[in-house]
Design an enzyme around this catalytic site. Structure first.
Site, PDB file in Angstrom:
ATOM      1  CG  ASN A 176       1.121  -6.142   4.555  1.00 15.22           C
ATOM      2  OD1 ASN A 176       0.938  -6.675   5.646  1.00 15.22           O
ATOM      3  ND2 ASN A 176       1.704  -6.770   3.554  1.00 15.22           N
TER       4      ASN A 176
ATOM      5  NE  ARG B 127      -4.903   2.128   1.837  1.00 11.71           N
ATOM      6  CZ  ARG B 127      -4.902   1.586   3.069  1.00 11.71           C
ATOM      7  NH1 ARG B 127      -5.863   1.885   3.919  1.00 11.71           N
ATOM      8  NH2 ARG B 127      -3.966   0.708   3.417  1.00 11.71           N
TER       9      ARG B 127
ATOM     10  CB  CYS C   8      -0.910   0.045   1.226  1.00 10.02           C
ATOM     11  SG  CYS C   8      -2.050  -1.339   1.382  1.00 10.02           S
TER      12      CYS C   8
END
Length: 310
Positions: A79, A16, A2
């Site tokens: 993550n 994001r 990400c």
């Protein structure tokens, strides 16, 4: 994988890319002030502030991937596989599981300044929302109109970092990402200057950026997104500002077929989110060719009793 992004300035934006090999069926999720959110160790949370983001609603709990509250505090979980650490309850700490953290933070705190004492006393515990599910290994980009922080829980404990770049990706930890930027101090958006003492001239605009990474690794996306974020100016026009935000996310997005996971799935940007921290607006875009779907606190019942998937 990400990429989280915070745009500084008079019109701060936060958001994001969510990059995965699959979608979990995540949807826009709204938690009003009247909701009741159970936690394992900190009792039942009654939010002081409504929150809006994207995630799942499972087992009676909001599981946010990213969100903002009505006061303009925002957070995204990214993550952090292999580095994130959770443990057991620690007396004297605020003990939260990773899935509890975002609604607890946004429900109780209006700003980074208010939230800092919580962030400095935080302990992540290892309870899953349900025995059938694992624990997401995450670190967090947190921002309000004044700036951005990174929160990471590793073997060294919980650490909080100032983030002057407004960017977070994945592994390794944030201090490494800062260190790797030293390799690119020569990269510039300026027109190149000939230092060879000859008549040579650049053959193209943009050659000051030679060396800027273009692969999809976490550290390369961090460098590229930071370069763009610190060089692309904000605009006073709301739509133009939003377009520039999404353009930066597009520059580090995964197209199908460009990177594969170990299990053979293609890493893809599942959605892009953008939060206007001053106007209280949240937008989500699925697929780079689609128009964003916009939501606003002004259109929702902030005192409603129920958590809603929108």
């Amino acid at each position: 994988m990400c990429t989280g992004l915070f745009r500084f300035g008079e019109h701060p934006l936060f958001g994001r890319n969510l990059d995965l090999g699959l979608s979990y069926g995540e949807r826009p999720l709204f938690t009003p002030r009247g909701a009741k959110i159970p936690t394992h160790h900190e009792g039942e949370v009654a939010p002081l502030y409504a929150m809006l983001g994207t995630g799942l609603f499972l087992f009676g709990r909001p599981l946010y991937f990213d969100a903002m509250n009505e006061k303009g505090l925002a957070v995204a979980g990214l993550n952090f596989h292999g580095y994130a650490r959770e443990g057991k309850l620690v007396e004297g700490k605020v003990n939260l599981t990773p899935y509890e953290f975002i609604p607890f933070l946004l429900g109780r705190y209006a700003s980074l300044e208010e939230a800092r004492p919580l962030l400095e006393r935080l302990n992540f515990t290892d309870e899953a929302v349900d025995p059938s599910m694992g624990i997401a290994p995450l670190h967090y980009l947190i921002a309000d109109s004044t700036g951005a922080l990174v929160l990471e829980a590793t073997d060294e404990g919980v650490r909080l970092y100032q983030n002057p770049y407004g960017v977070l990706t994945n592994n390794p930890p944030f201090p490494f990402m800062e260190e790797i930027l030293r390799r690119y101090l020569n990269v510039s958006s300026s027109y190149p200057v000939n230092r060879f003492g000859s008549s040579l001239a650049p053959t193209s605009v943009g050659m000051g950026g030679i060396g800027l990474p273009g692969d999809y690794s976490s550290s390369s996306r961090f460098v590229k997104a930071a370069f763009l974020n610190l060089n692309v100016p904000s605009s006073s026009d709301e739509k133009e500002n939003a377009d520039r935000f999404y353009a930066i996310l597009d520059a580090v997005a995964f197209l199908p077929g460009t990177a594969y996971n170990e299990d053979g799935t293609s890493e893809t940007t599942v959605y892009q989110a953008m939060m206007d921290l001053k106007r209280g607006k949240y937008s989500i875009r699925r697929g780079q060719s689609t128009a964003p779907r916009s939501l606003s606190f002004a259109e929702l019942d902030l005192d409603g009793p129920s958590i809603e998937l929108l």
